[in-house]
Design a protein around this motif. Structure first.
Motif, PDB file in Angstrom:
ATOM      1  N   ALA A 195      77.502 147.604  27.920  1.00  0.00           N
ATOM      2  CA  ALA A 195      78.303 148.813  27.733  1.00  0.00           C
ATOM      3  C   ALA A 195      78.506 149.541  29.062  1.00  0.00           C
ATOM      4  O   ALA A 195      79.600 150.024  29.362  1.00  0.00           O
ATOM      5  N   SER A 197      85.970 147.560  19.865  1.00  0.00           N
ATOM      6  CA  SER A 197      85.164 147.241  21.043  1.00  0.00           C
ATOM      7  C   SER A 197      85.955 146.434  22.065  1.00  0.00           C
ATOM      8  O   SER A 197      85.432 146.053  23.094  1.00  0.00           O
ATOM      9  N   PHE A 200      81.611 150.599  24.260  1.00  0.00           N
ATOM     10  CA  PHE A 200      80.724 150.048  23.238  1.00  0.00           C
ATOM     11  C   PHE A 200      80.478 148.579  23.555  1.00  0.00           C
ATOM     12  O   PHE A 200      81.388 147.871  23.977  1.00  0.00           O
ATOM     13  N   ALA A 201      79.255 148.107  23.359  1.00  0.00           N
ATOM     14  CA  ALA A 201      78.960 146.694  23.601  1.00  0.00           C
ATOM     15  C   ALA A 201      77.779 146.255  22.746  1.00  0.00           C
ATOM     16  O   ALA A 201      76.977 147.070  22.288  1.00  0.00           O
ATOM     17  N   GLU A 244      73.264 147.152  19.602  1.00  0.00           N
ATOM     18  CA  GLU A 244      74.544 147.701  20.009  1.00  0.00           C
ATOM     19  C   GLU A 244      74.268 148.940  20.845  1.00  0.00           C
ATOM     20  O   GLU A 244      73.264 149.617  20.649  1.00  0.00           O
ATOM     21  N   VAL A 286      76.309 152.349  23.104  1.00  0.00           N
ATOM     22  CA  VAL A 286      77.492 153.105  23.483  1.00  0.00           C
ATOM     23  C   VAL A 286      77.146 153.922  24.731  1.00  0.00           C
ATOM     24  O   VAL A 286      76.099 154.561  24.794  1.00  0.00           O
TER      25      VAL A 286
END
Length: 140
Positions: free
Chosen positions: A43, A84, A120-121, A131, A133
């Motif tokens: 991210a 994303s 986001f990733a 995940e 952000v």
């Protein structure tokens, strides 16, 4: 004597089983930490890449693309409909009241552009477990 030897073997077996369970738990914790860190780094990389593109556009005196109209200062980002594929970019300097912030109140006199970049990733593309952000404020 045989009973003492059997009791010692049972105790050693129990100690070995507990040690294996502790080692397994520590391995899972390390794996979770690595997944969290990978998601954060992905991210962060996406946000920095977007910021680099914004800086290039501003230096070339182009109006960088944003995900919302520049004058829309009230609509919040809808995280439920997150895409994303690209970071979320919003120009913030048009939403501020500049009078009390030692900035020129006349928009024509301002040269700074301020952007909100939200990226986001996931830690992996397939079967991700974490995940992340990253939300930054970027001034080119």
């Amino acid at each position: 004597m045989l009973y003492v030897a059997l009791i010692m073997l049972i105790l050693l077996t129990l100690i070995g089983i507990v040690a294996m369970q502790v080692a397994g738990q520590q391995e899972r914790m390390a794996s979770n930490y690595q997944a969290t860190n990978m998601a954060f780094q992905n991210a962060e990389g996406a946000a920095r890449e977007q910021e680099s593109g914004l800086k290039s556009d501003v230096l070339a005196q182009l109006l960088p693309p944003t995900n919302v109209p520049p004058t829309d200062c009230t609509t919040a980002h809808d995280a439920a409909s997150w895409s994303s594929a690209s970071p979320y970019v919003r120009r913030l300097d048009l939403c501020f009241s500049w009078g009390g912030m030692d900035y020129p109140s006349d928009e024509a006199e301002r040269t700074d552009q301020i952007y909100q970049v939200t990226a986001f990733a996931k830690d992996r593309a397939v079967f991700s477990s974490s995940e992340s952000v990253v939300d930054t404020v970027f001034i080119p």
